[in-house]
Design a protein around this motif. Structure first.
Motif, PDB file in Angstrom:
ATOM      1  N   VAL A 150      44.639 -39.382  19.055  1.00  0.00           N
ATOM      2  CA  VAL A 150      44.679 -37.951  18.766  1.00  0.00           C
ATOM      3  C   VAL A 150      43.261 -37.380  18.699  1.00  0.00           C
ATOM      4  O   VAL A 150      43.026 -36.242  19.119  1.00  0.00           O
ATOM      5  N   SER A 151      42.305 -38.170  18.193  1.00  0.00           N
ATOM      6  CA  SER A 151      40.914 -37.698  18.128  1.00  0.00           C
ATOM      7  C   SER A 151      40.358 -37.453  19.521  1.00  0.00           C
ATOM      8  O   SER A 151      39.663 -36.454  19.761  1.00  0.00           O
ATOM      9  N   ALA A 152      40.653 -38.336  20.466  1.00  0.00           N
ATOM     10  CA  ALA A 152      40.169 -38.172  21.836  1.00  0.00           C
ATOM     11  C   ALA A 152      40.799 -36.937  22.482  1.00  0.00           C
ATOM     12  O   ALA A 152      40.110 -36.147  23.152  1.00  0.00           O
TER      13      ALA A 152
ATOM     14  N   VAL B 279      54.103 -43.477  11.947  1.00  0.00           N
ATOM     15  CA  VAL B 279      54.371 -42.173  12.549  1.00  0.00           C
ATOM     16  C   VAL B 279      53.159 -41.252  12.438  1.00  0.00           C
ATOM     17  O   VAL B 279      52.631 -40.775  13.449  1.00  0.00           O
ATOM     18  N   SER B 280      52.719 -40.972  11.210  1.00  0.00           N
ATOM     19  CA  SER B 280      51.628 -40.015  11.003  1.00  0.00           C
ATOM     20  C   SER B 280      50.611 -40.528   9.991  1.00  0.00           C
ATOM     21  O   SER B 280      49.993 -39.734   9.285  1.00  0.00           O
TER      22      SER B 280
ATOM     23  N   ILE C 175      45.236 -35.439   5.715  1.00  0.00           N
ATOM     24  CA  ILE C 175      46.270 -36.084   4.899  1.00  0.00           C
ATOM     25  C   ILE C 175      47.327 -35.094   4.401  1.00  0.00           C
ATOM     26  O   ILE C 175      48.475 -35.476   4.175  1.00  0.00           O
ATOM     27  N   PHE C 176      46.960 -33.825   4.235  1.00  0.00           N
ATOM     28  CA  PHE C 176      47.937 -32.855   3.736  1.00  0.00           C
ATOM     29  C   PHE C 176      48.947 -32.480   4.813  1.00  0.00           C
ATOM     30  O   PHE C 176      50.135 -32.337   4.531  1.00  0.00           O
ATOM     31  N   ILE C 177      48.481 -32.312   6.042  1.00  0.00           N
ATOM     32  CA  ILE C 177      49.375 -31.877   7.111  1.00  0.00           C
ATOM     33  C   ILE C 177      50.022 -33.056   7.843  1.00  0.00           C
ATOM     34  O   ILE C 177      50.997 -32.884   8.569  1.00  0.00           O
ATOM     35  N   ALA C 178      49.506 -34.263   7.634  1.00  0.00           N
ATOM     36  CA  ALA C 178      50.014 -35.424   8.371  1.00  0.00           C
ATOM     37  C   ALA C 178      51.345 -35.918   7.821  1.00  0.00           C
ATOM     38  O   ALA C 178      52.185 -36.426   8.564  1.00  0.00           O
TER      39      ALA C 178
ATOM     40  N   PRO D   1      52.295 -36.105  14.385  1.00  0.00           N
ATOM     41  CA  PRO D   1      51.010 -36.163  15.086  1.00  0.00           C
ATOM     42  C   PRO D   1      50.540 -34.810  15.612  1.00  0.00           C
ATOM     43  O   PRO D   1      49.335 -34.612  15.800  1.00  0.00           O
ATOM     44  N   ILE D   2      51.460 -33.884  15.843  1.00  0.00           N
ATOM     45  CA  ILE D   2      51.050 -32.550  16.305  1.00  0.00           C
ATOM     46  C   ILE D   2      50.216 -31.857  15.227  1.00  0.00           C
ATOM     47  O   ILE D   2      49.205 -31.204  15.530  1.00  0.00           O
ATOM     48  N   GLY D   3      50.631 -31.987  13.983  1.00  0.00           N
ATOM     49  CA  GLY D   3      49.858 -31.401  12.898  1.00  0.00           C
ATOM     50  C   GLY D   3      48.480 -32.029  12.774  1.00  0.00           C
ATOM     51  O   GLY D   3      47.489 -31.338  12.506  1.00  0.00           O
ATOM     52  N   ILE D   4      48.407 -33.354  12.967  1.00  0.00           N
ATOM     53  CA  ILE D   4      47.102 -34.031  12.950  1.00  0.00           C
ATOM     54  C   ILE D   4      46.219 -33.500  14.064  1.00  0.00           C
ATOM     55  O   ILE D   4      45.021 -33.245  13.864  1.00  0.00           O
TER      56      ILE D   4
END
Length: 279
Positions: free
Chosen positions: A70-72, A229-230, A220-223, A144-147
């Protein structure tokens, strides 16, 4: 009569290269190298079998895959849209430009926990944006979309502030010359502007990627922190520490260090190659 300069040695305007170099090496060693070396030594004491057991644990692999993947993706998206934002701020004058320019720096100044709470309030199933996404069956927060959204939020300033000064120094006469020779706008951007910005884009991408990999507070709050999974790798390290499983925490941290070093080293090689190619 002054003594001749040593072969290959060039006089500097400000003396003290040896002292400043020594200070630089000592400072970097104390702040960066020694803590990282301590981490590696602590991981080496685990033994190869224990280290591989930690590295190949399904939960560890899932967390690492999520963090780096997700970072990439977030850094790539920021590279595209950050270039557009930098282009608008440099090339155009419009009402509210100073406000937009200040907004770009907000992720720098805003505490990460505050950013995470704000994003969660927006994208949660009952949030201002999340409730409309839920109507179409799309869940943003706690996935993962939120992350991805959180990492895009914290990474955009690195691209904009890295590309902006290079774009400002780019002589417009070169673009006008290309247009005079018959080049279309897209050809001018692709053959004249973008090659000049590639090293800066790679630098911004590396900075945004490095920040995203280690990001914790805004994620961490939105994951939702659901294992497999997240759950991001930095959170897994904290969980292992709260369990007093220091061996597992050290192992995961060392794996993150190795992967980050390899990826950033590869990016720096590509950046150096692009600079040599473009002169």
């Amino acid at each position: 009569m002054a003594e001749p300069l040593a072969l290959g040695r060039r006089p500097g305007v400000i003396p003290g290269f040896g002292m400043t170099l020594g200070f630089t090496l000592a400072y970097l060693s104390l702040i960066v190298l020694i803590p990282l070396a301590g981490l590696v030594v602590r991981a080496a004491s685990l033994g190869w079998a224990d280290f591989m057991a930690i590295a190949l644990d399904p939960r560890t692999l899932a967390a690492l895959r999520l963090s780096f993947g997700v970072s990439a993706i977030a850094a790539l998206v920021n590279a595209v849209f950050g270039l557009v934002v930098a282009w608008v701020l440099v090339r155009y004058d419009f009402p509210g430009k100073r406000i937009i320019d200040a907004v770009v720096d907000l992720p720098f100044a805003l505490p990460t926990a505050v950013a995470g709470i704000a994003l969660t309030a927006l994208y949660a199933p009952n949030g201002w944006i999340g409730q409309y996404a839920a109507m179409f069956g799309v869940k943003i927060a706690y996935t993962p979309i939120g992350i991805f959204i959180a990492l895009v939020f914290i990474g955009i300033p690195f691209i904009v502030r890295t590309v902006e000064p290079v774009l400002a120094d780019l002589d417009r006469e070169i673009e006008e010359m290309a247009a005079t020779l018959g080049a279309r706008r897209w050809t001018t951007v692709r053959r004249v502007v973008l090659p000049t910005l590639v090293p800066a884009l790679l630098t911004g991408f590396a900075l945004a990627f490095a920040r995203a990999v280690g990001e914790y507070g805004s994620v961490i709050f939105i994951a939702g922190n659901i294992p497999y999974v997240s759950e991001i790798a930095p959170l897994l390290i904290v969980i292992r520490l709260t369990e007093f499983n220091y061996a597992a925490a050290t192992g995961v941290a060392t794996i993150m260090l190795i992967i980050s070093f390899i990826l950033l080293f590869a990016i720096n090689l590509i950046q150096a190659w692009s600079r040599r190619r473009l002169g």
